[in-house]
Design a protein around this motif. Structure first.
Motif, PDB file in Angstrom:
ATOM      1  N   ALA A  57       0.832  -1.206   0.000  1.00 40.08           N
ATOM      2  CA  ALA A  57       0.000   0.000   0.000  1.00 40.08           C
ATOM      3  C   ALA A  57       0.864   1.252   0.000  1.00 40.08           C
ATOM      4  O   ALA A  57       0.593   2.215  -0.739  1.00 40.08           O
ATOM      5  N   GLN A  58       1.907   1.267   0.812  1.00 43.69           N
ATOM      6  CA  GLN A  58       2.779   2.442   0.867  1.00 43.69           C
ATOM      7  C   GLN A  58       3.469   2.677  -0.475  1.00 43.69           C
ATOM      8  O   GLN A  58       3.640   3.826  -0.914  1.00 43.69           O
ATOM      9  N   LEU A  59       3.885   1.604  -1.133  1.00 49.00           N
ATOM     10  CA  LEU A  59       4.513   1.739  -2.450  1.00 49.00           C
ATOM     11  C   LEU A  59       3.511   2.261  -3.477  1.00 49.00           C
ATOM     12  O   LEU A  59       3.847   3.111  -4.314  1.00 49.00           O
ATOM     13  N   GLN A 103       7.701   1.025  14.703  1.00 49.41           N
ATOM     14  CA  GLN A 103       8.660   1.169  13.613  1.00 49.41           C
ATOM     15  C   GLN A 103       8.325   0.198  12.489  1.00 49.41           C
ATOM     16  O   GLN A 103       8.224  -1.004  12.699  1.00 49.41           O
ATOM     17  N   ASN A 104       8.143   0.729  11.289  1.00 48.78           N
ATOM     18  CA  ASN A 104       7.922  -0.087  10.108  1.00 48.78           C
ATOM     19  C   ASN A 104       9.170   0.000   9.233  1.00 48.78           C
ATOM     20  O   ASN A 104       9.606   1.098   8.880  1.00 48.78           O
ATOM     21  N   ILE A 155       9.626   4.726   3.120  1.00 47.08           N
ATOM     22  CA  ILE A 155       9.661   3.543   3.971  1.00 47.08           C
ATOM     23  C   ILE A 155      11.094   3.371   4.464  1.00 47.08           C
ATOM     24  O   ILE A 155      12.044   3.479   3.688  1.00 47.08           O
ATOM     25  N   SER A 156      11.257   3.119   5.744  1.00 48.40           N
ATOM     26  CA  SER A 156      12.579   2.884   6.289  1.00 48.40           C
ATOM     27  C   SER A 156      13.167   1.624   5.658  1.00 48.40           C
ATOM     28  O   SER A 156      12.621   0.532   5.810  1.00 48.40           O
ATOM     29  N   VAL A 157      14.267   1.771   4.924  1.00 45.09           N
ATOM     30  CA  VAL A 157      14.842   0.652   4.180  1.00 45.09           C
ATOM     31  C   VAL A 157      16.339   0.588   4.440  1.00 45.09           C
ATOM     32  O   VAL A 157      17.005   1.613   4.570  1.00 45.09           O
TER      33      VAL A 157
END
Length: 310
Positions: free
Chosen positions: A17-19, A141-142, A169-171
């Motif tokens: 969904a975030q993408l 945290q995601n 997004i934290s990657v």
């Protein structure tokens, strides 16, 4: 990028969904009422900051999609081996496949079928399916981490990292993906196992001295197994994990706990069961994890239709 989310559960649904919100071309692979709701009204993402409805392509037939740039594998751990064959039509010469499971064995199962397309991968999100077409994230945290299984820097990993970063997004691409997998594995198996036998959220299990001790014992056992298997774990791993627990939302639970409580099939064999099994292979005792596994096993067997409670 064109990205297929194979298994639109809590993790796959949240990151997909975030993408999609960020403008990536995301295709959701789901089934049943969940699929029908996504096709009808979109995927609804609920977070502490609000709700968003995402209109996106959804199907239960991967062969209809063709090759994609990346596949996020969000099925349950016991479904990975079967999913690998179903994912084949999505994989072209430049496709990367990223497992999101909580465990340390999914990448190997995928690579056995899909070969070098498979990366090592893991994620963290307190998200779950709240209803058909509805993903709920309770905060915390995601993040997502992935990398080549031999830890070599490659253009395909850089490109996927940039895609997630663009979606805010934290990657991370860890220096050692196996170590990162074990760091996550010992955290979630301890959190999930203790939560499942106590039926309490992390805010309770970390605050009660007796259950906090159980958490720490589980982490220590899993770390010992990792080190025996040659994983370069940091000496601060146990204390770092306990600090991580202290920062989680008080109502946090894991998918294992929720599935056990709801009478559903769970990933027990791939969480605490895997700690016990891999520990035996490495001649490392894991009594706390074994106790948790043994206590939860009857509920798992009932959920799988193998025994009945009178």
């Amino acid at each position: 990028m064109r990205i297929a989310v194979f298994g639109t559960g809590g993790a796959g649904g949240y990151f997909g969904a975030q993408l999609a919100i960020a403008g990536e071309d995301v295709v959701f692979i789901a089934r049943g009422d969940h699929l029908r709701a996504i096709k009808s009204t979109g995927l609804r993402l609920e977070t502490p900051s609000g709700e968003t409805a995402i209109r996106a392509t959804a199907t239960d037939q991967p062969a209809e999609i063709g090759h994609v740039d990346a596949v996020l594998v969000g099925v349950k751990a016991w479904q990975v081996a079967a999913a690998a064959s179903a994912i084949r039509p999505l994989v072209g010469p430049d496709t990367v496949v990223v497992p999101l499971q909580n465990g340390v064995e999914a990448a190997g199962e995928l690579a056995a079928v899909l070969g070098p397309a498979t990366l090592g991968g893991l994620c963290g999100t307190l998200s779950f399916v709240a209803g058909p077409g509805h993903i709920r994230s309770v905060g915390g945290q995601n993040y997502i981490k992935f990398g080549e299984r031999d830890n070599q820097p490659t253009e395909r990993v850089r490109r996927l990292r940039d895609c997630f970063a663009h979606a805010k997004i934290s990657v991370e691409v860890p220096a050692d993906i196996a170590k990162a997998l074990w760091d996550k594995f010992l955290m979630v198996t301890s959190f999930g196992g203790v939560g499942a036998i106590t039926r309490a959220p992390i805010g309770v299990t970390r605050a009660v001295p007796e259950t906090r001790r159980l958490l720490e014992q589980c982490v220590q056992e899993a770390m010992a197994v990792a080190k025996a298997r040659g994983i370069p774990m940091a000496e601060t791993t146990v204390s770092d994990t306990m600090k991580f627990y202290d920062g989680l939302p008080t109502n946090g639970t894991t998918s294992l706990q929720r599935d056990i409580v709801d009478g559903k099939m769970s990933e027990l064999d791939y969480w605490n069961g895997a700690v016990v099994r891999l520990g035996r292979e490495a001649a490392v005792p894991t009594p706390t994890n074994e106790f948790i596994y043994d206590c939860l096993l009857p509920h798992e067997l009932r959920a799988r239709g193998k025994i009945e409670f009178s």
